[in-house]
Design a protein around this motif. Sequence first.
Motif, PDB file in Angstrom:
ATOM      1  N   SER A   4       0.826  -1.205   0.000  1.00  0.00           N
ATOM      2  CA  SER A   4       0.000   0.000   0.000  1.00  0.00           C
ATOM      3  C   SER A   4       0.861   1.257   0.000  1.00  0.00           C
ATOM      4  O   SER A   4       2.023   1.240   0.413  1.00  0.00           O
ATOM      5  N   ALA A   5       0.274   2.352  -0.447  1.00  0.00           N
ATOM      6  CA  ALA A   5       1.016   3.610  -0.557  1.00  0.00           C
ATOM      7  C   ALA A   5       1.548   4.090   0.786  1.00  0.00           C
ATOM      8  O   ALA A   5       2.599   4.747   0.849  1.00  0.00           O
ATOM      9  N   ASP A   6       0.858   3.762   1.887  1.00  0.00           N
ATOM     10  CA  ASP A   6       1.338   4.151   3.213  1.00  0.00           C
ATOM     11  C   ASP A   6       2.322   3.135   3.779  1.00  0.00           C
ATOM     12  O   ASP A   6       2.806   3.295   4.914  1.00  0.00           O
ATOM     13  N   ARG A   7       2.608   2.060   2.999  1.00  0.00           N
ATOM     14  CA  ARG A   7       3.585   1.020   3.354  1.00  0.00           C
ATOM     15  C   ARG A   7       3.169   0.202   4.575  1.00  0.00           C
ATOM     16  O   ARG A   7       3.991  -0.465   5.183  1.00  0.00           O
ATOM     17  N   LYS A   8       1.881   0.224   4.929  1.00  0.00           N
ATOM     18  CA  LYS A   8       1.415  -0.501   6.111  1.00  0.00           C
ATOM     19  C   LYS A   8       0.825  -1.866   5.800  1.00  0.00           C
ATOM     20  O   LYS A   8       0.677  -2.693   6.696  1.00  0.00           O
ATOM     21  N   ARG A   9       0.481  -2.119   4.531  1.00  0.00           N
ATOM     22  CA  ARG A   9      -0.167  -3.375   4.178  1.00  0.00           C
ATOM     23  C   ARG A   9       0.529  -4.031   2.992  1.00  0.00           C
ATOM     24  O   ARG A   9       0.869  -3.361   2.010  1.00  0.00           O
ATOM     25  N   VAL A  10       0.710  -5.335   3.097  1.00  0.00           N
ATOM     26  CA  VAL A  10       1.256  -6.132   1.997  1.00  0.00           C
ATOM     27  C   VAL A  10       0.235  -7.213   1.662  1.00  0.00           C
ATOM     28  O   VAL A  10      -0.200  -7.958   2.545  1.00  0.00           O
ATOM     29  N   THR A  11      -0.148  -7.284   0.392  1.00  0.00           N
ATOM     30  CA  THR A  11      -1.188  -8.227  -0.022  1.00  0.00           C
ATOM     31  C   THR A  11      -0.709  -9.001  -1.248  1.00  0.00           C
ATOM     32  O   THR A  11      -0.188  -8.394  -2.196  1.00  0.00           O
ATOM     33  N   ARG A  12      -0.885 -10.303  -1.222  1.00  0.00           N
ATOM     34  CA  ARG A  12      -0.617 -11.077  -2.432  1.00  0.00           C
ATOM     35  C   ARG A  12      -1.808 -10.896  -3.367  1.00  0.00           C
ATOM     36  O   ARG A  12      -2.937 -11.221  -3.010  1.00  0.00           O
ATOM     37  N   VAL A  13      -1.562 -10.380  -4.561  1.00  0.00           N
ATOM     38  CA  VAL A  13      -2.657 -10.054  -5.470  1.00  0.00           C
ATOM     39  C   VAL A  13      -2.693 -10.933  -6.716  1.00  0.00           C
ATOM     40  O   VAL A  13      -3.685 -10.934  -7.442  1.00  0.00           O
ATOM     41  N   ILE A  14      -1.629 -11.673  -6.993  1.00  0.00           N
ATOM     42  CA  ILE A  14      -1.619 -12.636  -8.098  1.00  0.00           C
ATOM     43  C   ILE A  14      -0.966 -13.914  -7.577  1.00  0.00           C
ATOM     44  O   ILE A  14       0.142 -13.875  -7.029  1.00  0.00           O
ATOM     45  N   ASP A  15      -1.675 -15.047  -7.754  1.00  0.00           N
ATOM     46  CA  ASP A  15      -1.160 -16.298  -7.192  1.00  0.00           C
ATOM     47  C   ASP A  15      -1.256 -17.470  -8.154  1.00  0.00           C
ATOM     48  O   ASP A  15      -1.076 -18.625  -7.744  1.00  0.00           O
ATOM     49  N   ASP A  16      -1.522 -17.203  -9.442  1.00  0.00           N
ATOM     50  CA  ASP A  16      -1.747 -18.294 -10.377  1.00  0.00           C
ATOM     51  C   ASP A  16      -0.732 -18.339 -11.515  1.00  0.00           C
ATOM     52  O   ASP A  16      -0.982 -18.951 -12.556  1.00  0.00           O
ATOM     53  N   LEU A  17       0.429 -17.729 -11.321  1.00  0.00           N
ATOM     54  CA  LEU A  17       1.472 -17.765 -12.344  1.00  0.00           C
ATOM     55  C   LEU A  17       2.535 -18.788 -11.966  1.00  0.00           C
ATOM     56  O   LEU A  17       2.714 -19.130 -10.796  1.00  0.00           O
ATOM     57  N   LYS A  18       3.255 -19.271 -12.956  1.00  0.00           N
ATOM     58  CA  LYS A  18       4.285 -20.274 -12.714  1.00  0.00           C
ATOM     59  C   LYS A  18       5.531 -19.653 -12.094  1.00  0.00           C
ATOM     60  O   LYS A  18       6.052 -20.143 -11.088  1.00  0.00           O
ATOM     61  N   GLN A  19       6.011 -18.563 -12.689  1.00  0.00           N
ATOM     62  CA  GLN A  19       7.228 -17.914 -12.184  1.00  0.00           C
ATOM     63  C   GLN A  19       7.247 -16.446 -12.640  1.00  0.00           C
ATOM     64  O   GLN A  19       7.923 -16.086 -13.592  1.00  0.00           O
ATOM     65  N   PRO A  20       6.511 -15.573 -11.947  1.00  0.00           N
ATOM     66  CA  PRO A  20       6.472 -14.164 -12.347  1.00  0.00           C
ATOM     67  C   PRO A  20       7.832 -13.512 -12.166  1.00  0.00           C
ATOM     68  O   PRO A  20       8.556 -13.788 -11.209  1.00  0.00           O
ATOM     69  N   ASN A  21       8.176 -12.626 -13.109  1.00  0.00           N
ATOM     70  CA  ASN A  21       9.497 -11.998 -13.049  1.00  0.00           C
ATOM     71  C   ASN A  21       9.407 -10.517 -13.405  1.00  0.00           C
ATOM     72  O   ASN A  21       9.226  -9.686 -12.542  1.00  0.00           O
ATOM     73  N   GLY A  22       9.494 -10.158 -14.681  1.00  0.00           N
ATOM     74  CA  GLY A  22       9.429  -8.756 -15.066  1.00  0.00           C
ATOM     75  C   GLY A  22       8.057  -8.163 -14.796  1.00  0.00           C
ATOM     76  O   GLY A  22       7.033  -8.831 -14.951  1.00  0.00           O
ATOM     77  N   ILE A  23       8.043  -6.870 -14.390  1.00  0.00           N
ATOM     78  CA  ILE A  23       6.774  -6.213 -14.076  1.00  0.00           C
ATOM     79  C   ILE A  23       6.882  -4.734 -14.407  1.00  0.00           C
ATOM     80  O   ILE A  23       7.922  -4.103 -14.198  1.00  0.00           O
ATOM     81  N   THR A  24       5.809  -4.178 -14.938  1.00  0.00           N
ATOM     82  CA  THR A  24       5.730  -2.738 -15.189  1.00  0.00           C
ATOM     83  C   THR A  24       4.257  -2.368 -15.329  1.00  0.00           C
ATOM     84  O   THR A  24       3.382  -3.230 -15.323  1.00  0.00           O
ATOM     85  N   GLY A  25       3.986  -1.081 -15.424  1.00  0.00           N
ATOM     86  CA  GLY A  25       2.606  -0.619 -15.550  1.00  0.00           C
ATOM     87  C   GLY A  25       2.536   0.704 -16.269  1.00  0.00           C
ATOM     88  O   GLY A  25       3.557   1.390 -16.452  1.00  0.00           O
ATOM     89  N   THR A  26       1.332   1.076 -16.670  1.00  0.00           N
ATOM     90  CA  THR A  26       1.147   2.311 -17.418  1.00  0.00           C
ATOM     91  C   THR A  26       1.173   3.521 -16.479  1.00  0.00           C
ATOM     92  O   THR A  26       0.818   3.415 -15.300  1.00  0.00           O
ATOM     93  N   PRO A  27       1.591   4.686 -16.991  1.00  0.00           N
ATOM     94  CA  PRO A  27       1.710   5.867 -16.134  1.00  0.00           C
ATOM     95  C   PRO A  27       0.397   6.388 -15.584  1.00  0.00           C
ATOM     96  O   PRO A  27       0.403   7.152 -14.624  1.00  0.00           O
ATOM     97  N   ASP A  28      -0.738   5.949 -16.146  1.00  0.00           N
ATOM     98  CA  ASP A  28      -2.025   6.341 -15.580  1.00  0.00           C
ATOM     99  C   ASP A  28      -2.486   5.390 -14.476  1.00  0.00           C
ATOM    100  O   ASP A  28      -3.540   5.598 -13.861  1.00  0.00           O
ATOM    101  N   GLY A  29      -1.692   4.366 -14.210  1.00  0.00           N
ATOM    102  CA  GLY A  29      -2.014   3.432 -13.138  1.00  0.00           C
ATOM    103  C   GLY A  29      -3.179   2.502 -13.428  1.00  0.00           C
ATOM    104  O   GLY A  29      -3.708   1.870 -12.518  1.00  0.00           O
ATOM    105  N   ARG A  30      -3.560   2.364 -14.675  1.00  0.00           N
ATOM    106  CA  ARG A  30      -4.726   1.545 -15.003  1.00  0.00           C
ATOM    107  C   ARG A  30      -4.392   0.141 -15.472  1.00  0.00           C
ATOM    108  O   ARG A  30      -5.250  -0.750 -15.402  1.00  0.00           O
TER     109      ARG A  30
END
Length: 304
Positions: free
Chosen positions: A169-195
């Motif tokens: 979370s943005a306040d760094r108080k919560r950690v949540t697993r949000v994806i759990d069905d991949l074999k071996q996730p590695n590279g990650i990125t996102g769009t600048p609009d956050g969508r």
Amino acid sequence: MKPSFGITAGVATGVLVAATAGAADEPVTEPGARLEKLAGGFTFTEGATCDPDGNVFFTDQPSDRILCWSTEGKLTTFMQPAGRSNGLIFDPRGNLLACADEKNELWLIDGHKTITVLVREYEGKLLNGPNDVWLAPGGELYFTDPFYKRPYWKRTASEQSVQGVYLVSADRKRVTRVIDDLKQPNGITGTPDGRTLYVADIGAGQTYAYDLDKDGRPTNKRLFCESGSDGATLDAEGNVYLTGKGVLVFDKTGRKIQTIEVPENWVGNVCFGGKDRRTLFITASKGLYAIRMRVQGVNARGGK
């Protein structure tokens, strides 16, 4: 014992004509641009990212250090030891966020090189090993947690039930697993609009796109392309850059539009940097490379 090696800095000679694109596609590289080798002699480079001024930071992960290639073309060591850091990204305040693989932690390194551990574990168990990280415009952090057994670990098996993707979370108080069905996730990125979030499942050889809902949770999973990746970044046209055997560039529909060939066995990561964010920096095994681009990068500075 740390490996010993030399570094050749400033070897800015064109080594390869690096554009192969379809006839109907305009290359993302600048016309006539040639790939340049900036430095060599590393063990395995990773984690390329750009600070707010355009300097590029990257890791030589087996040698346990973070390095900086400045906008003036100078190579320096930023931190050593560095927690066996892998993926990196800067926040707008100039703090460096690092996937510190030595003890499976996510770090914040401030301008005085003071380290704050943001994430140590999940549900009382050690993480597999944070690998790559993206900072959303709202301040949330997303990181991948594949399991690659390291010779410097005391444990021999994963404590987590899956190789997942986590949201801090943005306040760094919560950690949540949000994806759990991949074999071996590695590279990650996102769009600048956050969508939109992109996650490369390197174990399955696929990359997926997700919508991000108002709480930052990934939804509407869909196959983006039939290619896994070690790292990922985006440009201002929405093209997605994936790594492995060279750099593969896909348009926003998931169609491959260009390959940037690199004379190394493996490309770990990429980022846009330089003062105008129009140079693509490539961490490729034993070398750091760069090529001038027609387009700018959009993920140089992280969130707002």
